[in-house]
Motif scaffolding. Sequence first.
Motif, PDB file in Angstrom:
ATOM      1  N   LEU A 187       0.803  -1.334   0.141  1.00 42.44           N
ATOM      2  CA  LEU A 187      -0.163  -0.297   0.274  1.00 42.44           C
ATOM      3  C   LEU A 187       0.879   1.251   0.086  1.00 42.44           C
ATOM      4  N   ARG A 188       2.155   1.182   0.887  1.00 39.39           N
ATOM      5  CA  ARG A 188       3.041   2.703   0.957  1.00 39.39           C
ATOM      6  C   ARG A 188       3.382   2.716  -0.374  1.00 39.39           C
ATOM      7  N   VAL A 228       3.888   5.839  -5.566  1.00 40.17           N
ATOM      8  CA  VAL A 228       4.267   6.197  -6.678  1.00 40.17           C
ATOM      9  C   VAL A 228       3.363   6.901  -7.601  1.00 40.17           C
ATOM     10  N   VAL A 229       1.993   6.949  -6.559  1.00 37.79           N
ATOM     11  CA  VAL A 229       0.731   7.932  -7.618  1.00 37.79           C
ATOM     12  C   VAL A 229       0.991   9.147  -7.045  1.00 37.79           C
ATOM     13  N   PHE A 230       1.362   9.429  -5.837  1.00 38.37           N
ATOM     14  CA  PHE A 230       2.095  10.616  -5.452  1.00 38.37           C
ATOM     15  C   PHE A 230       2.995  11.708  -6.356  1.00 38.37           C
ATOM     16  N   ALA A 231       4.192  10.681  -6.874  1.00 41.97           N
ATOM     17  CA  ALA A 231       5.026  11.213  -7.100  1.00 41.97           C
ATOM     18  C   ALA A 231       4.896  11.150  -8.671  1.00 41.97           C
ATOM     19  N   LYS A 247       1.629  -6.110 -10.533  1.00 45.46           N
ATOM     20  CA  LYS A 247       0.947  -5.575  -8.727  1.00 45.46           C
ATOM     21  C   LYS A 247       1.975  -5.142  -8.030  1.00 45.46           C
ATOM     22  N   ASN A 248       1.498  -4.130  -7.663  1.00 46.72           N
ATOM     23  CA  ASN A 248       2.756  -3.522  -6.307  1.00 46.72           C
ATOM     24  C   ASN A 248       3.647  -4.252  -5.477  1.00 46.72           C
ATOM     25  N   VAL A 249       2.835  -5.364  -5.202  1.00 49.85           N
ATOM     26  CA  VAL A 249       3.812  -6.765  -3.546  1.00 49.85           C
ATOM     27  C   VAL A 249       4.990  -7.572  -4.968  1.00 49.85           C
ATOM     28  N   ARG A 250       4.861  -7.531  -6.152  1.00 52.61           N
ATOM     29  CA  ARG A 250       5.797  -8.453  -7.012  1.00 52.61           C
ATOM     30  C   ARG A 250       6.607  -7.498  -6.772  1.00 52.61           C
ATOM     31  N   ILE A 251       6.232  -6.072  -7.345  1.00 56.41           N
ATOM     32  CA  ILE A 251       7.267  -4.650  -7.800  1.00 56.41           C
ATOM     33  C   ILE A 251       8.285  -5.058  -6.324  1.00 56.41           C
TER      34      ILE A 251
END
Length: 480
Positions: free
Chosen positions: A270-271, A276-279, A350-354
């Motif tokens: 989630l973090r 990534v969204v805000f950046a 998916k972000n968890v894989r990243i």
Amino acid sequence: MNYGMVLKSLGILLICEAAVMIPSLLVAVICGGNDAKAFAITITITFVVGLVAAMVKPKRKNIYARDGFAIVAIGWLLISFFGSLPFVLSEAIPSIVDAFFETSSGLTTTGSSILNDVESLSEGIIFWRSFTHWIGGMGVLVMTLAILPSAKPGMFQIMKAESPGPNPGKLVPKLGQTAKILYGIYIIITIIEVILLKIAGMSLYDSLIHTFGSVGTGGFSNKGLSVGSYNNIYIEVIITFFTLACGVNFSLYYQALKGNIKEIFKDEELRLYLGVVFAAIILITINIHGSTFRGIGESLRYSSFQVVTIITTTGYATTDFNLWPTFSKMILVSLMFVGGCAGSTAGGIKNVRIVLLFKVIKRELLKIIHPKAVYTVKVGGKAVEEESLMSIASFFFIYLIIFITNIFIVSLDGFDIVTTTSAVAATLGNVGPGLGMVGPMGNFSEFSSLSKIVMSLGMIIGRLEIYPILLLGVPSFWKK
């Protein structure tokens, strides 16, 4: 392979699909469109075929991993085919290939379209087109598990094969109850957004259409200019918020309901997702300010909406980002690959894989410095098994192979490299719009039937995260 149980499960799935077409039939009847007959025929055919298959009496009622993957893979192909029949029978989309593309795009919550004039379609067809986002967002088979009076233990294999993310799990011991909790949260979010969009100025019909596209992170609109046709900042804020929220793992909302608020913000995925969204919003706002939009507020308005709808693979548009500077467009293309969180309605890698990939890279660098040291990769304070890390590495590699293969096939149509590459990225990542010809103001109608079939399969492969569809081509997979 338990063929009897696979066939029976597919029959139950088709019966459920026939049932979820009924709201579209009612809309067609109420609005007086000529598509009511098409829905009635489709519902009858789908129900009868499903009933015949569901009447099979398997010798064994257990569902193992292979059975689960087979049910999910074949099930998604079947519901995409039967779901395309209303388009064909109503002559809204006469071509079965085009109709299959549109339905696959809806159910996989991709949002890519072959339609040149969506506003000319009847209300019932438009409703079904968008409603496929809603039923496909959480998962068609998860919905089936929620509807069934009781789910057998082996049914977890179905949920595991369909759920987005590397490691789906149960929220509560009973699988059927888990499915009901997920859909309960999903329905509540849907109702709230419908109400807010209605207050913001949309009609009830438009509110439903755009809510289906938001919470399902699909992106189909009943307007040719998408959300941009309303030019309403309140509507944009509402859709941005709910789209961002539906890109979050739904299990975190269950934790919130239980009062575990602190645990939510400790979630590493989630973090990263929010970071990534805000950046991306900040970088694009700076890049388009002065060159594309004059005011900083206007730049922030359009950048935030587009970043959120792209990373969540929704694909709604309020402006033609095809005209933005190259730097901004490259950020958006990168977000197409990243996607949302595991356990959400969003697509992408998916972000968890990243997160895990970067942790593995860090571990390998540390092992070079200290060869004899032992490093454990952890997420949320829990160690990740080596088997899971290998699976994620394999996922990235196979994803890249499929991406490149699809590009080569689609490139036979002879379109420019930006259009071809972004079209494949948008469909495989379940995003919707790409760049060039397939930008937010364009569509996929000019591609050949071969390319449309390849991209349709790419959408389903991306939605099911590769393995279920690929396993259908492995001979040993079918052995008893």
